[in-house]
Enzyme design. Structure first.
Site, PDB file in Angstrom:
ATOM      1  N   SER A  97       0.806  -1.227   0.000  1.00 42.39           N
ATOM      2  CA  SER A  97       0.000   0.000   0.000  1.00 42.39           C
ATOM      3  C   SER A  97       0.838   1.276   0.000  1.00 42.39           C
ATOM      4  O   SER A  97       0.317   2.346  -0.298  1.00 42.39           O
ATOM      5  CB  SER A  97      -0.936   0.021   1.213  1.00 42.39           C
ATOM      6  OG  SER A  97      -0.213   0.132   2.417  1.00 42.39           O
ATOM      7  N   LYS A 167       0.784   4.682   6.914  1.00 38.47           N
ATOM      8  CA  LYS A 167       0.262   5.515   5.830  1.00 38.47           C
ATOM      9  C   LYS A 167       0.929   6.885   5.896  1.00 38.47           C
ATOM     10  O   LYS A 167       1.664   7.193   6.822  1.00 38.47           O
ATOM     11  CB  LYS A 167      -1.257   5.702   5.949  1.00 38.47           C
ATOM     12  CG  LYS A 167      -2.077   4.419   6.038  1.00 38.47           C
ATOM     13  CD  LYS A 167      -2.108   3.631   4.744  1.00 38.47           C
ATOM     14  CE  LYS A 167      -2.921   2.354   4.882  1.00 38.47           C
ATOM     15  NZ  LYS A 167      -2.789   1.483   3.682  1.00 38.47           N
TER      16      LYS A 167
END
Length: 310
Positions: A97, A167
């Protein structure tokens, strides 16, 4: 390691010779003056042993390495535990990701110290945070072996029981963020040039447009760099917080890719987050101030004109 102890003196303590009772009488016991050099001390000098030895056992032998080893290991484990708890911890990247910034299998070092001093996550930082609730629902928890549990304990690997994510922070409390299909991420009215960090071929948000969203105080909006392969804030807007993450759930900022060695690199904040006017707080402060000045200027000029005329 213990160093061999050394005697406080190099030999028997020197002291003046005292004549004995027998020598005071002279060589023949007649009470005459003792001949020079015939006197002697009644007992052994201070520090001397009765058998004529020095009274010292000599330098102590250093302790065996194998006796020191458990102590050294204990100190190392304690230091590692303190470092893991308060300073730095290593985390493994489990997914794609965050490509190409981070690749599956990378080990990153996370700064856990600055949050202890009240530092809040900032725009553009890559952060590790605990699952806010429901983000990793249904994800399997791997069964660790003994080695993995040990490495987790000393901070070289994350705990398998903790469900953590990594993230990039796009917006912080007070910011307004949005992204329309075919467009860029817009933060406080400023479009972001994300070409420096999003994966090649990715679009800013074509797979999941969103906003505008006002980020509550003490929360952050996060997105993966591999936008078409990241279940980030965009995909959890139905949960409490509307996709935002509480800052108290943030473990720390990822600062270095430490492993593998051929991928060693730092993780700085991209320049796009340094553009002027990006801060919502700064914009809010400048806007009313400028409007107030514009409104006050005519009044000041009018009052000066009246005084001059009078």
């Amino acid at each position: 390691m213990a160093v061999g102890a050394r005697s406080g003196h190099d030999g028997p303590e020197e002291r003046p010779e005292q004549p004995s009772a027998s020598s005071a009488a002279g060589p023949s016991g007649s009470g005459g003056e003792p001949s020079p050099g015939t006197g002697h001390a009644e007992g052994p000098p201070v520090g001397a042993a009765a058998d004529g030895g020095t009274g010292d056992d000599g330098p102590k032998k250093p302790r065996s390495f194998w006796k020191e080893l458990p102590l050294l290991i204990g100190i190392a484990l304690l230091l590692a535990l303190l470092i893991k708890t308060f300073l730095v911890q290593a985390f493994s990247i489990p997914s794609d990701s965050m490509m190409n910034t981070l690749q599956r299998g990378d080990r990153v070092l996370v700064d856990k110290l600055t949050p202890w001093f009240g530092s809040e996550p900032e725009r553009g930082e890559v952060v590790v945070f605990h699952d806010p609730g429901g983000w990793l629902e249904g994800e399997p928890t791997p069964e660790p072996n003994i080695l993995q549990e040990f490495l987790s304990f000393i901070g070289l690997m994350p705990s398998s029981e903790e469900k953590d994510l990594i993230k990039r922070v796009i917006a912080v409390g007070g910011d307004t963020v949005e992204c329309k299909k075919g467009g860029k991420v817009v933060l406080n009215g400023k479009p972001l040039d994300e070409t420096a960090y999003i994966a090649p071929g990715s679009t800013p948000c074509d797979d999941e447009p969103f906003g505008p969203i006002k980020v509550p105080q003490d929360r952050i909006w996060v997105m993966g760099d591999n936008r078409q392969n990241s279940l980030d804030s965009r995909y959890h807007q139905e949960l409490p917080g509307n996709g935002t993450v509480a800052t108290e759930r943030v473990v720390g900022r990822a600062v270095v890719v430490a492993w593998p060695l051929d991928r060693w690199s730092t993780l700085p904040v991209p320049d796009t987050f340094d553009q002027p006017g990006l801060s919502a707080a700064a914009a809010a402060a400048v806007g009313p101030g400028a409007l107030g000045l514009a409104g006050a200027l005519p009044i000041v000029l009018w009052r000066r004109k009246r005084r001059t005329a009078g």
